[in-house]
Design a protein around this motif. Structure first.
Motif, PDB file in Angstrom:
ATOM      1  N   ASN A 233       0.728  -1.328   0.213  1.00 17.16           N
ATOM      2  CA  ASN A 233       0.163   0.163  -0.295  1.00 17.16           C
ATOM      3  C   ASN A 233       0.817   1.328  -0.156  1.00 17.16           C
ATOM      4  O   ASN A 233       0.521   2.350  -0.060  1.00 17.16           O
ATOM      5  CB  ASN A 233      -0.912   0.302   1.120  1.00 17.16           C
ATOM      6  CG  ASN A 233      -1.746  -1.224   1.380  1.00 17.16           C
ATOM      7  OD1 ASN A 233      -2.765  -1.573  -0.430  1.00 17.16           O
ATOM      8  ND2 ASN A 233      -2.313  -1.856   2.271  1.00 17.16           N
ATOM      9  N   CYS A 234       2.206   0.588  -0.030  1.00 15.37           N
ATOM     10  CA  CYS A 234       3.067   2.471   0.298  1.00 15.37           C
ATOM     11  C   CYS A 234       3.116   3.410  -0.394  1.00 15.37           C
ATOM     12  O   CYS A 234       2.915   2.478  -1.925  1.00 15.37           O
ATOM     13  CB  CYS A 234       3.973   2.007   0.998  1.00 15.37           C
ATOM     14  SG  CYS A 234       4.423   1.113   2.204  1.00 15.37           S
ATOM     15  N   ALA A 235       3.809   4.108  -0.813  1.00 16.87           N
ATOM     16  CA  ALA A 235       3.074   5.148  -2.101  1.00 16.87           C
ATOM     17  C   ALA A 235       4.600   4.342  -2.986  1.00 16.87           C
ATOM     18  O   ALA A 235       5.518   4.782  -2.803  1.00 16.87           O
ATOM     19  CB  ALA A 235       3.547   6.910  -1.672  1.00 16.87           C
ATOM     20  N   ALA A 236       4.494   4.590  -4.301  1.00 23.47           N
ATOM     21  CA  ALA A 236       5.531   4.193  -5.401  1.00 23.47           C
ATOM     22  C   ALA A 236       6.515   5.066  -4.913  1.00 23.47           C
ATOM     23  O   ALA A 236       7.667   4.381  -5.331  1.00 23.47           O
ATOM     24  CB  ALA A 236       4.328   4.394  -6.391  1.00 23.47           C
ATOM     25  N   VAL A 237       5.742   6.282  -5.529  1.00 20.56           N
ATOM     26  CA  VAL A 237       7.655   7.370  -5.873  1.00 20.56           C
ATOM     27  C   VAL A 237       8.624   6.957  -4.591  1.00 20.56           C
ATOM     28  O   VAL A 237      10.377   6.797  -4.480  1.00 20.56           O
ATOM     29  CB  VAL A 237       7.175   8.504  -6.926  1.00 20.56           C
ATOM     30  CG1 VAL A 237       9.051   8.727  -6.598  1.00 20.56           C
ATOM     31  CG2 VAL A 237       6.522   7.828  -7.722  1.00 20.56           C
ATOM     32  N   PRO A 238       8.049   6.764  -3.578  1.00 15.61           N
ATOM     33  CA  PRO A 238       8.842   6.862  -2.305  1.00 15.61           C
ATOM     34  C   PRO A 238       9.400   6.085  -2.572  1.00 15.61           C
ATOM     35  O   PRO A 238      11.302   5.349  -1.776  1.00 15.61           O
ATOM     36  CB  PRO A 238       8.606   7.514  -0.881  1.00 15.61           C
ATOM     37  CG  PRO A 238       7.355   8.509  -1.878  1.00 15.61           C
ATOM     38  CD  PRO A 238       6.806   7.613  -3.185  1.00 15.61           C
ATOM     39  N   VAL A 239       8.614   4.871  -2.573  1.00 18.30           N
ATOM     40  CA  VAL A 239       9.532   3.256  -2.093  1.00 18.30           C
ATOM     41  C   VAL A 239      10.358   3.718  -3.567  1.00 18.30           C
ATOM     42  O   VAL A 239      11.466   2.687  -2.989  1.00 18.30           O
ATOM     43  CB  VAL A 239       8.460   2.757  -2.846  1.00 18.30           C
ATOM     44  CG1 VAL A 239       8.804   1.550  -2.524  1.00 18.30           C
ATOM     45  CG2 VAL A 239       7.030   2.000  -1.503  1.00 18.30           C
ATOM     46  N   LEU A 240      10.471   3.937  -4.529  1.00 18.56           N
ATOM     47  CA  LEU A 240      11.540   3.416  -5.593  1.00 18.56           C
ATOM     48  C   LEU A 240      12.557   4.675  -5.524  1.00 18.56           C
ATOM     49  O   LEU A 240      13.910   3.591  -5.741  1.00 18.56           O
ATOM     50  CB  LEU A 240      10.790   4.050  -7.300  1.00 18.56           C
ATOM     51  CG  LEU A 240       9.724   2.858  -7.434  1.00 18.56           C
ATOM     52  CD1 LEU A 240       9.074   3.012  -8.937  1.00 18.56           C
ATOM     53  CD2 LEU A 240       9.736   1.418  -7.430  1.00 18.56           C
ATOM     54  N   ALA A 241      12.168   5.823  -4.957  1.00 21.08           N
ATOM     55  CA  ALA A 241      13.628   6.468  -4.362  1.00 21.08           C
ATOM     56  C   ALA A 241      14.524   5.863  -3.338  1.00 21.08           C
ATOM     57  O   ALA A 241      15.828   5.636  -3.886  1.00 21.08           O
ATOM     58  CB  ALA A 241      13.084   7.522  -4.154  1.00 21.08           C
ATOM     59  N   ILE A 242      14.112   5.493  -2.563  1.00 23.05           N
ATOM     60  CA  ILE A 242      14.513   4.586  -1.333  1.00 23.05           C
ATOM     61  C   ILE A 242      15.377   3.856  -1.312  1.00 23.05           C
ATOM     62  O   ILE A 242      16.361   3.572  -0.977  1.00 23.05           O
ATOM     63  CB  ILE A 242      13.351   5.174   0.036  1.00 23.05           C
ATOM     64  CG1 ILE A 242      14.468   4.964   1.895  1.00 23.05           C
ATOM     65  CG2 ILE A 242      12.944   3.873   0.324  1.00 23.05           C
ATOM     66  CD1 ILE A 242      13.596   5.024   2.735  1.00 23.05           C
ATOM     67  N   ALA A 243      14.775   2.468  -2.158  1.00 25.42           N
ATOM     68  CA  ALA A 243      15.443   1.666  -2.537  1.00 25.42           C
ATOM     69  C   ALA A 243      16.848   1.712  -3.412  1.00 25.42           C
ATOM     70  O   ALA A 243      17.582   0.882  -2.920  1.00 25.42           O
ATOM     71  CB  ALA A 243      14.262   1.299  -3.301  1.00 25.42           C
ATOM     72  N   LEU A 244      17.931   2.764  -3.112  1.00 25.50           N
ATOM     73  CA  LEU A 244      18.051   3.529  -4.237  1.00 25.50           C
ATOM     74  C   LEU A 244      18.955   3.768  -2.985  1.00 25.50           C
ATOM     75  O   LEU A 244      20.311   3.831  -4.122  1.00 25.50           O
ATOM     76  CB  LEU A 244      18.199   4.666  -5.467  1.00 25.50           C
ATOM     77  CG  LEU A 244      16.994   3.719  -6.479  1.00 25.50           C
ATOM     78  CD1 LEU A 244      16.498   5.111  -6.929  1.00 25.50           C
ATOM     79  CD2 LEU A 244      17.620   2.930  -7.379  1.00 25.50           C
ATOM     80  N   CYS A 245      18.754   4.609  -1.371  1.00 27.35           N
ATOM     81  CA  CYS A 245      20.067   5.070  -1.051  1.00 27.35           C
ATOM     82  C   CYS A 245      20.348   4.281   0.005  1.00 27.35           C
ATOM     83  O   CYS A 245      21.257   4.799   0.176  1.00 27.35           O
ATOM     84  CB  CYS A 245      18.850   6.044  -0.558  1.00 27.35           C
ATOM     85  SG  CYS A 245      17.391   6.610  -1.632  1.00 27.35           S
ATOM     86  N   ALA A 246      19.696   3.008   0.290  1.00 18.07           N
ATOM     87  CA  ALA A 246      20.018   2.930   1.745  1.00 18.07           C
ATOM     88  C   ALA A 246      21.429   1.764   1.664  1.00 18.07           C
ATOM     89  O   ALA A 246      22.288   2.299   2.535  1.00 18.07           O
ATOM     90  CB  ALA A 246      19.286   1.954   2.433  1.00 18.07           C
ATOM     91  N   GLY A 247      21.650   1.133   0.802  1.00 18.71           N
ATOM     92  CA  GLY A 247      23.217   0.591   0.762  1.00 18.71           C
ATOM     93  C   GLY A 247      23.907   2.198   0.629  1.00 18.71           C
ATOM     94  O   GLY A 247      25.174   1.643   1.015  1.00 18.71           O
ATOM     95  N   GLY A 248      23.717   3.057   0.418  1.00 18.80           N
ATOM     96  CA  GLY A 248      24.576   4.539   0.088  1.00 18.80           C
ATOM     97  C   GLY A 248      24.600   4.557   1.792  1.00 18.80           C
ATOM     98  O   GLY A 248      26.590   4.921   1.734  1.00 18.80           O
ATOM     99  N   LEU A 249      24.113   4.506   2.425  1.00 20.25           N
ATOM    100  CA  LEU A 249      24.480   4.593   4.225  1.00 20.25           C
ATOM    101  C   LEU A 249      25.533   3.858   4.039  1.00 20.25           C
ATOM    102  O   LEU A 249      26.222   4.444   5.211  1.00 20.25           O
ATOM    103  CB  LEU A 249      23.207   4.686   4.844  1.00 20.25           C
ATOM    104  CG  LEU A 249      22.798   4.704   6.421  1.00 20.25           C
ATOM    105  CD1 LEU A 249      24.336   6.330   6.544  1.00 20.25           C
ATOM    106  CD2 LEU A 249      21.478   5.079   6.608  1.00 20.25           C
ATOM    107  N   GLY A 250      24.981   2.693   4.290  1.00 23.20           N
ATOM    108  CA  GLY A 250      26.173   1.033   4.653  1.00 23.20           C
ATOM    109  C   GLY A 250      27.171   1.890   4.123  1.00 23.20           C
ATOM    110  O   GLY A 250      28.043   1.789   4.550  1.00 23.20           O
ATOM    111  N   ILE A 251      27.345   2.279   2.832  1.00 28.01           N
ATOM    112  CA  ILE A 251      28.946   2.935   2.141  1.00 28.01           C
ATOM    113  C   ILE A 251      29.161   4.015   2.861  1.00 28.01           C
ATOM    114  O   ILE A 251      30.515   3.545   3.567  1.00 28.01           O
ATOM    115  CB  ILE A 251      29.113   3.157   0.653  1.00 28.01           C
ATOM    116  CG1 ILE A 251      28.558   1.978   0.069  1.00 28.01           C
ATOM    117  CG2 ILE A 251      29.623   3.852   0.364  1.00 28.01           C
ATOM    118  CD1 ILE A 251      27.714   1.779  -1.241  1.00 28.01           C
ATOM    119  N   ALA A 252      29.475   4.461   3.387  1.00 22.03           N
ATOM    120  CA  ALA A 252      29.869   5.695   4.512  1.00 22.03           C
ATOM    121  C   ALA A 252      30.621   5.321   5.637  1.00 22.03           C
ATOM    122  O   ALA A 252      31.061   5.484   5.627  1.00 22.03           O
ATOM    123  CB  ALA A 252      28.695   7.363   4.139  1.00 22.03           C
TER     124      ALA A 252
END
Length: 396
Positions: A233-252
């Motif tokens: 049920n979650c909003a599509a664009v926020p889901v698709l956007a955040i999927a690209l980000c969280a790996g970057g947090l782990g990298i940093a």
């Protein structure tokens, strides 16, 4: 790491993803040289369940929330940026498949471990026919496509009168596409984001989903999921956007943890000062810490807002969804800024290709260059809306 709910399955999936960090680290350099994830890494990720966090339960997934999704990718990013990137986008695509017609979901996930890669943006053209579509196009940046079972290829839909009548994604078996071995890049080298091509490929009607329909919460497959699969049920664009980000947090975060050992015992070039005890090193290290902290707060705040609305099935306000895109872009920019500090403070040794800081810096540069995460583009979009002007993109 605190989860938004005491969910034993979520804890298990995160723990299994954390457990394979040493394996991903050991393979990271070779993965970059190979320019794709090795089959052994795909098998390791499958065994850990890392691909299934937000995959619908009816399709063989775990149906967990976006916070758990961030937790898993953050862990994988500590091991290998390319692996985290591929898992992030594959998870997003498994979420998108849950909005396809039920017949497509059942066909794709007749193998519950099916891996779905994609280029979601409408780079191709599909001509509507009596029994489906004829799809033609070229899709660069197909992360993980060589290891995928299925691809989602974005295209505009051309009606009988020759005009564009829709835009969306078409599910295609990997065996039906041509893949060019052209992934020669400076960052996310091991993601295997090669170019895909099809010409006049027949696509059945049920293998298409309208992207505007998904964004408007009117997808044909959404009703197939019961109340336990609230993440669908979650909003599509926020889901698709955040999927690209969280790996970057782990990298940093991993680069931050690697830094002290890299400067231990070193002197600042052409001085008698020790680098690890110098006040400027302390200041810059603290700056990097706070930038990563800001990124963490942005991503988890965004994840919790997406989850909260998805749980109760209420649409997120339009302006809030727009801000989520900025949150995501700002978070990965903060990660890049933090690692840039560490990279520059590491001295000449930081430029070695074997240096974890070099790899982290290159990977975060690549993440920040993704079209959906360009900070300036997102700020312009959000500023237009704040000023009461019309949006310049449908992806909100």
């Amino acid at each position: 790491m605190t989860l938004i709910e005491e969910n034993p399955l979520a804890r298990q999936v995160v723990a299994r993803s954390e457990a394979i960090i040493p394996i991903l680290k050991a393979r990271a350099e070779q993965t970059n040289k190979d320019r794709r994830l090795p089959k052994e890494t795909i098998a390791t990720l499958r065994e850990a369940g890392s691909f299934k966090t937000i995959q619908a339960t009816r399709n063989g997934g775990y149906g967990l929330g976006i916070r758990s999704h961030v937790d898993v990718l953050r862990a994988l990013g500590r091991g290998c940026g390319s692996a985290a990137w591929v898992v992030g986008v594959v998870q997003a695509h498994s979420w998108l498949v849950s909005h396809f017609p039920v017949q497509a979901q059942d066909e794709i996930y007749s193998n519950p471990d099916a891996m779905v890669s994609a280029v979601i943006g409408p780079r191709g053209q599909a001509i509507k026919t009596a029994d489906g579509f004829q799809l033609t196009g070229v899709w660069p940046f197909g992360s993980g496509c060589e290891n995928a079972d299925w691809l989602l290829l974005g295209a505009v839909v051309i009606g009988e009168d020759g005009t564009v009548v829709d835009a969306g994604d078409f599910a295609v078996r990997q065996s039906e596409i041509d893949i060019a071995d052209d992934w020669f890049v400076s960052g996310l080298k091991g993601s295997g984001s090669c170019t895909m091509r099809v010409t006049d490929l027949h696509i059945p009607q049920h293998m298409f989903v309208s992207l505007p329909g998904v964004i408007a919460r009117q997808s044909p497959g959404a009703s197939a999921h019961d109340g336990t699969d609230w993440v669908q049920n979650c909003a599509a664009v926020p889901v698709l956007a955040i999927a690209l980000c969280a790996g970057g947090l782990g990298i940093a975060e991993q680069a931050f943890d690697d830094y002290p050992a890299l400067i231990k015992g070193k002197t600042i070039a052409y001085t008698d000062d020790r680098q690890d005890t110098h006040p400027m090193t302390q200041i810059r290290y603290a700056e990097a810490a706070m930038l990563i902290h800001q990124a963490k707060q942005l991503l988890y705040g965004c994840a919790d807002e997406i989850d909260a609305h998805g749980r109760i099935g209420i649409e997120i306000d339009f302006l809030q969804r727009a801000r989520h895109r900025v949150d995501c872009a700002l978070a990965v920019r903060r990660c890049l800024e933090a690692v840039e500090i560490l990279f520059r403070e590491s001295g000449a040794s930081g430029v070695r290709l074997s240096s974890p800081l070099c790899r982290a810096y290159d990977d975060l540069q690549a993440i920040n260059n993704h079209g959906l995460l360009k900070l300036e583009t997102n700020l312009e979009m959000y500023g237009r809306l704040l000023l009461g002007q019309e949006p310049n993109t449908p992806l909100i």
